[in-house]
Design an enzyme around this catalytic site. Structure first.
Site, PDB file in Angstrom:
ATOM      1  N   LYS A  13     -12.537  35.129  11.059  1.00 27.65           N
ATOM      2  CA  LYS A  13     -13.103  35.744   9.748  1.00 27.65           C
ATOM      3  C   LYS A  13     -13.481  34.758   8.375  1.00 27.65           C
ATOM      4  CE  LYS A  13      -8.696  37.279   8.183  1.00 27.65           C
ATOM      5  NZ  LYS A  13      -8.391  36.750   8.687  1.00 27.65           N
ATOM      6  N   ARG A  88      -3.617  43.230   3.158  1.00 26.32           N
ATOM      7  CA  ARG A  88      -3.014  43.119   4.317  1.00 26.32           C
ATOM      8  C   ARG A  88      -2.236  44.120   4.455  1.00 26.32           C
ATOM      9  NH1 ARG A  88      -4.518  37.500   4.759  1.00 26.32           N
ATOM     10  NH2 ARG A  88      -3.791  36.366   6.819  1.00 26.32           N
ATOM     11  N   ARG A 127      -7.366  25.292  15.934  1.00 23.72           N
ATOM     12  CA  ARG A 127      -7.985  25.308  14.650  1.00 23.72           C
ATOM     13  C   ARG A 127      -8.061  24.107  13.619  1.00 23.72           C
ATOM     14  NH1 ARG A 127      -7.752  30.530  11.204  1.00 23.72           N
ATOM     15  NH2 ARG A 127      -5.517  30.733  11.451  1.00 23.72           N
ATOM     16  N   ARG A 160      -3.448  23.648   9.898  1.00 29.00           N
ATOM     17  CA  ARG A 160      -1.881  24.542   8.588  1.00 29.00           C
ATOM     18  C   ARG A 160      -1.276  24.306   9.354  1.00 29.00           C
ATOM     19  NH1 ARG A 160      -5.639  30.201   8.031  1.00 29.00           N
ATOM     20  NH2 ARG A 160      -2.929  30.899   8.411  1.00 29.00           N
ATOM     21  N   ARG A 172       2.716  36.367  12.565  1.00 28.32           N
ATOM     22  CA  ARG A 172       1.386  36.981  11.723  1.00 28.32           C
ATOM     23  C   ARG A 172       0.383  37.840  12.885  1.00 28.32           C
ATOM     24  NH1 ARG A 172      -1.001  30.697  11.851  1.00 28.32           N
ATOM     25  NH2 ARG A 172      -2.304  31.981  11.225  1.00 28.32           N
TER      26      ARG A 172
HETATM   27  P1  AMP Z   1      -4.467  33.649   6.654  1.00 31.42           P
HETATM   28  O1  AMP Z   1      -5.117  32.330   6.001  1.00 31.42           O
HETATM   29  O2  AMP Z   1      -5.267  34.685   5.342  1.00 31.42           O
HETATM   30  O3  AMP Z   1      -4.375  33.292   7.363  1.00 31.42           O
HETATM   31  O4  AMP Z   1      -3.622  33.084   4.992  1.00 31.42           O
HETATM   32  C1  AMP Z   1      -2.168  32.944   5.540  1.00 31.42           C
HETATM   33  C2  AMP Z   1      -1.730  33.079   5.088  1.00 31.42           C
HETATM   34  O5  AMP Z   1      -0.586  33.134   3.826  1.00 31.42           O
HETATM   35  C3  AMP Z   1      -0.112  34.491   5.273  1.00 31.42           C
HETATM   36  O6  AMP Z   1       0.338  34.569   6.416  1.00 31.42           O
HETATM   37  C4  AMP Z   1       0.654  35.033   4.817  1.00 31.42           C
HETATM   38  O7  AMP Z   1       1.546  34.539   4.120  1.00 31.42           O
HETATM   39  C5  AMP Z   1      -0.059  34.739   2.936  1.00 31.42           C
HETATM   40  N1  AMP Z   1      -1.199  35.785   2.546  1.00 31.42           N
HETATM   41  C6  AMP Z   1      -2.212  35.440   2.589  1.00 31.42           C
HETATM   42  N2  AMP Z   1      -3.234  37.121   2.325  1.00 31.42           N
HETATM   43  C7  AMP Z   1      -2.209  37.694   2.128  1.00 31.42           C
HETATM   44  C8  AMP Z   1      -1.582  39.027   1.762  1.00 31.42           C
HETATM   45  N3  AMP Z   1      -2.990  40.212   1.162  1.00 31.42           N
HETATM   46  N4  AMP Z   1      -1.118  39.415   1.327  1.00 31.42           N
HETATM   47  C9  AMP Z   1       0.576  38.769   1.551  1.00 31.42           C
HETATM   48  N5  AMP Z   1       0.735  37.295   2.568  1.00 31.42           N
HETATM   49  C10 AMP Z   1      -0.911  36.750   2.220  1.00 31.42           C
END
Ligand code: AMP
Length: 222
Positions: A13, A88, A127, A160, A172
């Site tokens: 993404k 989300r 990653r 990460r 996740r």
């Molecule tokens: P991502 O980089 O999009 O995979 O997000 C990493 C982490 O950030 C997620 O596993 C959540 O803990 C938090 N996070 C990101 N976006 C959201 C969201 N829209 N709502 C809640 N937590 C989020």
């Protein structure tokens, strides 16, 4: 232009969103990137968000939703924005609708990326990210020119925290299946999902997927 990019973790993404931004002259709003940046800068927001992120759990809406509203109001996003990682949950999608309505804006299109699940897990484990410019690499599929160093800005690549723990990865993916996948139906009912899924797999890379999206947006006059 207001786009939303959806897809499980590890589908590419962020990479596709980055290519779309370069080509369409819009900015990427990644809630995950904002949280990670805050954590790196040791802010209160970053420390609080990390309690959830490190476990692979969602950060509470009281923190996430106002943060997105603020980013939508920033001058940087005036040419257009692509939301990556938000909404989300269906609740967040409804909150986003309210925020946009108040601002007389609407989502133009929702892009749905997908990949085979085994590839997703492998991509999360392999990653690597640039903590400085946010570029994403992969130790197998898209290696940097010099191992461990970002091609774009020369910073040292990191993994990460939530990609290091199997428990966080599984949490996740489970949250994606139970809470995020229904958001797609919410948007399908509104008729704003860009046709069928856009697939990224070992044989089909992010660049091709992004080109596909741009062609479809053009066809629709967006
Ligand atoms: P991502 O980089 O999009 O995979 O997000 C990493 C982490 O950030 C997620 O596993 C959540 O803990 C938090 N996070 C990101 N976006 C959201 C969201 N829209 N709502 C809640 N937590 C989020």
């Amino acid at each position: 232009m207001l786009l939303v990019i959806m897809g499980a973790q590890g589908t590419g993404k962020g990479t596709v969103a980055g290519i779309l931004c370069e080509n369409l002259g819009i900015v990427q709003l990644s809630t995950g990137d904002i949280f990670r940046k805050n954590l790196k800068d040791n802010t209160k927001l970053g420390i609080e968000a990390n309690k959830y992120m490190s476990q692979g759990q969602l950060v509470p809406d009281e923190i996430t939703v106002p943060m997105v509203a603020e980013a939508l109001d920033s001058s940087e996003s005036k040419n257009g924005i692509i939301l990556d990682g938000f909404p989300r949950t269906t609740e967040q999608a409804m909150r986003l609708d309210e925020i946009l309505k108040e601002r007389n804006k609407k989502i133009d299109m929702v892009i749905n990326l997908c990949s085979p699940r085994e590839e997703i897990i492998e991509r999360m484990i392999t990653r690597r990210i640039c903590p400085n410019c946010k570029a994403t690499y992969n130790t197998k599929l898209s290696k940097p020119k010099v191992e461990g160093i970002c091609d774009k800005c020369g910073a040292e690549l990191t993994q990460r925290e939530d990609d290091k723990s199997e428990e966080a990865i599984n949490n996740r993916l489970e949250i994606y299946d139970t809470q995020t996948a229904p958001v797609l139906n919410y948007y399908k009912e509104k008729g704003i999902v860009l046709e069928e899924e856009i697939t990224i797999s070992k044989n089909r890379m992010a660049k091709e997927a992004a080109a596909d999206v741009i062609e479809k947006l053009n066809e629709k006059g967006i």
